[in-house]
Design a protein around this motif. Structure first.
Motif, short mmCIF file in Angstrom:
data_model
loop_
_atom_site.label_atom_id
_atom_site.label_comp_id
_atom_site.label_asym_id
_atom_site.label_seq_id
_atom_site.Cartn_x
_atom_site.Cartn_y
_atom_site.Cartn_z
N ILE A 61 0.88 -1.17 0.00
CA ILE A 61 0.00 0.00 0.00
C ILE A 61 0.91 1.22 0.00
CG2 ILE A 61 -1.79 1.28 1.22
CD1 ILE A 61 -2.52 -1.42 2.60
N ARG A 62 0.79 2.06 -1.01
CA ARG A 62 1.63 3.23 -1.13
C ARG A 62 0.77 4.48 -1.30
NH1 ARG A 62 6.09 0.77 -5.41
NH2 ARG A 62 7.06 -0.68 -3.94
N ARG A 63 1.29 5.59 -0.85
CA ARG A 63 0.58 6.86 -1.01
C ARG A 63 1.50 7.82 -1.77
NH1 ARG A 63 -2.56 9.04 4.07
NH2 ARG A 63 -0.48 8.87 4.99
N ARG A 64 0.98 8.35 -2.84
CA ARG A 64 1.76 9.26 -3.68
C ARG A 64 0.86 10.39 -4.16
NH1 ARG A 64 5.22 6.70 -8.39
NH2 ARG A 64 6.43 6.11 -6.54
N ALA A 65 1.29 11.61 -3.90
CA ALA A 65 0.56 12.80 -4.36
C ALA A 65 -0.91 12.74 -3.97
CB ALA A 65 0.71 12.97 -5.86
N GLY A 66 -1.18 12.29 -2.75
CA GLY A 66 -2.54 12.25 -2.24
C GLY A 66 -3.37 11.07 -2.66
N ARG A 67 -2.80 10.18 -3.48
CA ARG A 67 -3.53 9.00 -3.95
C ARG A 67 -2.94 7.75 -3.32
NH1 ARG A 67 -5.59 8.15 -10.09
NH2 ARG A 67 -6.72 9.98 -9.35
#
Length: 324
Positions: free
Chosen positions: A279-285
């Motif tokens: 599970i990754r979070r990038r630029a709010g997504r």
């Protein structure tokens, strides 16, 4: 009102949406391919909820996190809880002993095999994993889909807008435009009909060339699987794979030689280097991906981790923000 937008309607996306809804969130789902079907690799899965068997060649989180999958799925679809039987021919008994050393949660069986599965002639030793279960993947997908519809979730048969807030990307290999370390692992399977054989639980045959699992679907229908090939060619099954799958089934019970081949399935499983989901979070997504061959086994844990992160900003062990 906060609306969470799940992108992708495979097992990962539907499980995430289901978990969010169960926690009171408002959800919409985007998938240009529409409802679940043969276009998604989830459609071609075995549906085995077998954390102890999978531990034989998987990392420890698969064993630990997978043990909650049965309970999660039982609240959403029909789960058959009859365990898993692992057998090997006489010449392959060293493989059975190796399998036993590498896993846990089983009892050794001998004469009991004839009681567990009378249609397995000639197998005098095996391992019985009583705590395991299985489901029909296609029914499970449709039960998730219909349950979400009944809960008021809107499904959009379109590409998700790039500007979405609170978006959760569950696109599998299609997410490689962002998750560049994803790879595809080819899997091939067959669906056959053989009314002359009656098996009531998944059976794994330890075979020197092609370890086989066979999962009963009812009415004499079985799923045979599955290859794991480091290839991204999903256009067709190879002659070698089909021959070895059918040969292994024939070794399990010669009556499978008269089976009717109903379907041939080929698709690519999304995987990271260690074959564990992330599970990754990038630029709010949020990106939830990499289920590999453990789609139905680890989708519940993935979904719970996503819900914890999205709703509470709580980081489960699957969250991997250092690499985003």
């Amino acid at each position: 009102m906060t609306v969470y937008s799940v992108i992708g309607a495979g097992v990962a996306g539907l499980a995430v949406a289901s978990e969010l809804v169960a926690r009171g969130a408002t959800v919409q789902v985007f998938d240009p391919s529409g409802p679940p079907g043969a276009h998604g690799c989830s459609w071609w899965a075995g549906g085995m909820l077998a954390p102890w068997c999978e531990y034989e060649n998987a990392e420890e989180p698969v064993l630990r996190l997978g043990q909650d999958a049965i309970r999660w799925w039982q609240t959403r679809t029909e789960v058959t809880h009859r365990g898993t039987l692992v057998v090997a021919g006489r010449r392959d008994l060293p493989d059975l002993r190796r399998f036993a050393r590498r896993t846990k949660g089983f009892q050794e069986v001998g004469a009991q095999i004839a009681t567990l599965e009378p249609d397995l002639p000639g197998y005098g030793q095996g391992l019985f994993f009583e705590g395991e279960a299985h489901l029909d993947p296609r029914r499970a997908l449709m039960d998730l889909y219909n349950g979400l519809i009944d809960s008021g979730v809107t499904f959009h048969k379109t590409v998700a807008p790039a500007s979405l807030d609170n978006a959760i990307d569950c696109r599998g290999l299609h997410a490689r435009d962002v998750l560049t370390d994803l790879r595809g692992v080819k899997g091939e399977m067959l669906v056959i009909r053989c009314p002359d054989v009656s098996l009531t639980r998944p059976v794994r045959l330890l075979h020197p060339r092609m370890p086989l699992y066979i999962v009963p679907r009812g009415d004499g229908v079985y799923m045979l699987g599955a290859t794991m090939i480091e290839s991204e060619d999903s256009s067709r099954i190879t002659a070698r794979s089909m021959l070895e799958l059918l040969s292994a089934a024939y070794a399990l019970n010669p009556a499978f030689g008269e089976a009717e081949v109903l379907e041939i399935g080929v698709d690519l499983r999304p995987a990271f280097a260690d074959n564990l989901p992330r599970i990754r979070r990038r630029a709010g997504r949020i990106y939830a991906n990499g289920l590999y061959r453990h789609g139905y086994l680890l989708a519940p844990a993935l979904a719970c981790g996503v819900a914890d992160l999205a709703l509470n900003n709580t980081h489960s062990e699957m969250v991997d923000e250092d690499r985003t």
